[in-house]
Motif scaffolding. Structure first.
Motif, PDB file in Angstrom:
ATOM      1  N   ASP A  31      14.511  17.652   1.752  1.00 27.06           N
ATOM      2  CA  ASP A  31      13.158  17.126   1.593  1.00 27.06           C
ATOM      3  C   ASP A  31      12.925  15.885   2.458  1.00 27.06           C
ATOM      4  N   LEU A  32      13.972  15.335   3.048  1.00 26.87           N
ATOM      5  CA  LEU A  32      13.864  14.061   3.751  1.00 26.87           C
ATOM      6  C   LEU A  32      12.904  14.079   4.941  1.00 26.87           C
ATOM      7  N   PRO A  33      12.867  15.124   5.779  1.00 23.90           N
ATOM      8  CA  PRO A  33      11.881  15.116   6.871  1.00 23.90           C
ATOM      9  C   PRO A  33      10.429  15.086   6.364  1.00 23.90           C
ATOM     10  N   LEU A  34      10.153  15.803   5.285  1.00 24.58           N
ATOM     11  CA  LEU A  34       8.811  15.792   4.702  1.00 24.58           C
ATOM     12  C   LEU A  34       8.478  14.407   4.148  1.00 24.58           C
ATOM     13  N   ILE A  35       9.433  13.774   3.485  1.00 22.69           N
ATOM     14  CA  ILE A  35       9.213  12.427   2.949  1.00 22.69           C
ATOM     15  C   ILE A  35       8.947  11.448   4.084  1.00 22.69           C
ATOM     16  N   LEU A  36       9.679  11.578   5.180  1.00 20.57           N
ATOM     17  CA  LEU A  36       9.460  10.702   6.330  1.00 20.57           C
ATOM     18  C   LEU A  36       8.052  10.861   6.885  1.00 20.57           C
ATOM     19  N   GLU A  37       7.575  12.088   7.010  1.00 19.68           N
ATOM     20  CA  GLU A  37       6.221  12.327   7.511  1.00 19.68           C
ATOM     21  C   GLU A  37       5.176  11.744   6.564  1.00 19.68           C
ATOM     22  N   GLU A  38       5.390  11.908   5.266  1.00 18.30           N
ATOM     23  CA  GLU A  38       4.453  11.348   4.284  1.00 18.30           C
ATOM     24  C   GLU A  38       4.461   9.816   4.340  1.00 18.30           C
ATOM     25  N   PHE A  39       5.629   9.214   4.570  1.00 18.54           N
ATOM     26  CA  PHE A  39       5.725   7.758   4.681  1.00 18.54           C
ATOM     27  C   PHE A  39       4.990   7.269   5.926  1.00 18.54           C
ATOM     28  N   LYS A  40       5.148   7.984   7.040  1.00 17.85           N
ATOM     29  CA  LYS A  40       4.428   7.617   8.262  1.00 17.85           C
ATOM     30  C   LYS A  40       2.925   7.686   8.044  1.00 17.85           C
ATOM     31  N   LYS A  41       2.467   8.729   7.343  1.00 21.29           N
ATOM     32  CA  LYS A  41       1.048   8.866   7.031  1.00 21.29           C
ATOM     33  C   LYS A  41       0.578   7.712   6.134  1.00 21.29           C
ATOM     34  N   PHE A  42       1.388   7.352   5.160  1.00 23.47           N
ATOM     35  CA  PHE A  42       1.073   6.230   4.266  1.00 23.47           C
ATOM     36  C   PHE A  42       0.924   4.937   5.063  1.00 23.47           C
ATOM     37  N   ILE A  43       1.881   4.665   5.943  1.00 20.63           N
ATOM     38  CA  ILE A  43       1.825   3.448   6.752  1.00 20.63           C
ATOM     39  C   ILE A  43       0.560   3.429   7.596  1.00 20.63           C
ATOM     40  N   LYS A  44       0.257   4.548   8.222  1.00 20.86           N
ATOM     41  CA  LYS A  44      -0.899   4.618   9.109  1.00 20.86           C
ATOM     42  C   LYS A  44      -2.211   4.471   8.341  1.00 20.86           C
ATOM     43  N   GLU A  45      -2.351   5.206   7.240  1.00 20.94           N
ATOM     44  CA  GLU A  45      -3.627   5.247   6.528  1.00 20.94           C
ATOM     45  C   GLU A  45      -3.823   4.108   5.541  1.00 20.94           C
ATOM     46  N   VAL A  46      -2.781   3.727   4.833  1.00 18.08           N
ATOM     47  CA  VAL A  46      -2.943   2.759   3.752  1.00 18.08           C
ATOM     48  C   VAL A  46      -2.562   1.344   4.182  1.00 18.08           C
ATOM     49  N   TRP A  47      -1.357   1.204   4.647  1.00 18.24           N
ATOM     50  CA  TRP A  47      -0.842  -0.138   4.929  1.00 18.24           C
ATOM     51  C   TRP A  47      -1.570  -0.801   6.083  1.00 18.24           C
ATOM     52  N   GLN A  48      -1.720  -0.085   7.215  1.00 21.17           N
ATOM     53  CA  GLN A  48      -2.375  -0.691   8.369  1.00 21.17           C
ATOM     54  C   GLN A  48      -3.834  -1.017   8.093  1.00 21.17           C
ATOM     55  N   ASN A  49      -4.497  -0.230   7.268  1.00 17.68           N
ATOM     56  CA  ASN A  49      -5.886  -0.527   6.909  1.00 17.68           C
ATOM     57  C   ASN A  49      -5.987  -1.846   6.142  1.00 17.68           C
ATOM     58  N   ASN A  50      -4.985  -2.141   5.320  1.00 19.85           N
ATOM     59  CA  ASN A  50      -4.999  -3.389   4.560  1.00 19.85           C
ATOM     60  C   ASN A  50      -4.612  -4.585   5.413  1.00 19.85           C
ATOM     61  N   VAL A  51      -3.774  -4.391   6.422  1.00 17.74           N
ATOM     62  CA  VAL A  51      -3.363  -5.481   7.288  1.00 17.74           C
ATOM     63  C   VAL A  51      -4.511  -5.914   8.186  1.00 17.74           C
ATOM     64  N   ASP A  52      -5.333  -4.979   8.613  1.00 14.26           N
ATOM     65  CA  ASP A  52      -6.442  -5.272   9.522  1.00 14.26           C
ATOM     66  C   ASP A  52      -7.542  -6.081   8.848  1.00 14.26           C
ATOM     67  N   LYS A  53      -7.556  -6.151   7.535  1.00 15.43           N
ATOM     68  CA  LYS A  53      -8.629  -6.859   6.815  1.00 15.43           C
ATOM     69  C   LYS A  53      -8.454  -8.353   6.893  1.00 15.43           C
TER      70      LYS A  53
END
Length: 64
Positions: free
Chosen positions: A42-64
């Motif tokens: 399951d690790l490759p899928l988890i990595l892809e989901e983490f990358k998506k999380f960083i891109k969509e959630v975390w970076q959106n909050n940092v830009d504020k």
């Protein structure tokens, strides 16, 4: 950088990591029941989901 009062956290559970409890590799089964050469993990899928999380959630909050 201040920590917001409410923020998102990424969590995941890997049910399959490509090895059993004895360290033997586990391979995926194909639709006809034969084993493939692809490691069952399951690790490759988890990595892809983490990358998506960083891109969509975390970076959106940092830009504020």
């Amino acid at each position: 950088m201040p920590i917001p009062e409410d923020y998102s956290i990424f969590m995941a559970v890997a049910d399959k990591i490509g090895f059993d409890s004895r360290g033997r590799r586990l391979f995926r089964s194909s639709t006809n029941g034969q084993q493939t050469q692809e490691i069952d993990s399951d690790l490759p899928l988890i990595l892809e989901e983490f990358k998506k999380f960083i891109k969509e959630v975390w970076q959106n909050n940092v830009d504020k």
